[in-house]
Write an enzyme that holds these catalytic residues in place. Sequence first.
Site, PDB file in Angstrom:
ATOM      1  CB  SER A 190      -0.902   0.012   1.231  1.00  0.00           C
ATOM      2  OG  SER A 190      -0.074   0.097   2.383  1.00  0.00           O
ATOM      3  CE  LYS A 191      -1.387   5.950  -4.326  1.00  0.00           C
ATOM      4  NZ  LYS A 191      -2.414   6.867  -4.691  1.00  0.00           N
ATOM      5  NE  ARG A 192      -2.972   3.538   5.020  1.00  0.00           N
ATOM      6  CZ  ARG A 192      -3.305   2.496   5.744  1.00  0.00           C
ATOM      7  NH1 ARG A 192      -2.872   2.376   6.973  1.00  0.00           N
ATOM      8  NH2 ARG A 192      -4.081   1.561   5.245  1.00  0.00           N
TER       9      ARG A 192
END
Length: 487
Positions: free
Chosen positions: A253-255
Amino acid sequence: MTTVRVRFAPSPTGYLHVGGLRTALYNFLFARHHKGVLVLRIEDTDRSRYVPGAVENLIRTLKWTGITYDEGPDIGGPYGPYIQSQRLELYREHAGKLVEMNRAYYCFCTPDRLENMRREQMARKQPPKYDGTCRRLSPREVQQKLQEKVPHVIRLKMPLEGETRFEDMIRGEVAFQNALIDDQILVKSDGYPTYHLANVVDDHYMKITHVIRGEEWLPSVPKHLQIYRAFGWEVPRMAHLPLLLNPDRSKLSKRQGDVAVEDYMAKGYLPEALINFVALLGWNPGTEQEIFSLKELIERFRLERVNKAGAVFDVQKLNWMNGVYIRRLSEDRLVEFLTPFLEKKGYDVSDRERTRKIILAVYKGIDKGEDIAEAARIFFQENVEITEPEARELLKKETSYTVIKVFYEKLHSLDRLDVDIFKQVMKEVQTETGIRKQDLWMPIRIALTGVTHGPELPYVIEIFGLEKVKSFVRQILEKVYREQGRP
Ligand code: GLU
């Protein structure tokens, strides 16, 4: 034997996801290994997700990676157009045929009704699924609603019982219960096809022999098989690639880090390194080897050696690998590759000879292009800053003060400084003070660079020149030692 034909079929979201890069790469390697054809097809039928410029950006990014394709929107080919929004008539025609064959049906349910249905199902802890109301309409009712122009979609008529089985090249036999599978929408109320219809129709007409894509598409296969069977088309072989995971094994994920290839490009990862790294996300050569050229990858790649288990995207490993590739560049390429990162930082790179020397002095310690700014900082600043606690401690030693003071005095008798003169001076300092090795060299390193590690001192001396060396040493004496109450 038929020619292998595979495709990379991204939806243009505005950037290329690293998962997409892996799919593109595996298709590319498979195609090249089998002397087959790679098609680039743009799946842009979801108009709500349209991003201007996304296709151009995608093509530019693919070019940068070195993944080449043989047919595609920008180069054409015998089965084009290769952009789905330019093939709408074909999908409409096939949707119509499916309805005629009673393998699909018109659905007039309103979004409100569907939403209520979904909520009720959730409340009953049932998986959300269309309840089949319009499947049971009589032909007369359907005709009437069509005449009245009631908004509608077209849905696939999934069998209500039995199983759909197929053989995946990576996962082996996979089985789905038909009763659990939704009557997928094939044509939306705006007349555009969904992914499912367009994808199958195109794979057929583009004569795709192998579908290689991410695991998230696995649940679509039983729906797709219904369409293939309805038309009596041959089904391509399927290979679903394992998920990409964060180091904590959650879905990438981007996070937790960058997911866009463009981000890696901007940070100064080399395409060869990124490709090498991504190739190993799920595939393993069966040996300990980790560094592969594209040519080697093409030779060695086998779908049979792709794992089922998720692959962890470990940025540390990518950094290490990128460092290996950076250190393999020729001097000219290094300078060409790294200069823009200094420029971006606002450093003056106009003296090209000096810039070159700086880059060659520090590149060994970096993992990626943007690291050069920090590694080369000392060459572009007018003041030494000592922030490293270890360096501060070392300067407090009595011997450090002695070395720096004597060194500074010696500088005054010089009218120039180069590596040989520097070594001579250091020898004199050693004889005079009796201080040797680390205790001799480290204070000078810290005085000039502010830290305890970094480029070799002779490089620093040569690039700095006498005036800057003098100024930095003076600053240490004035700032640091004055603070400590020394004369
Ligand atoms: N358009 C789909 C995607 O964005 C393609 C999936 C497939 O390869 O069938 O990934």
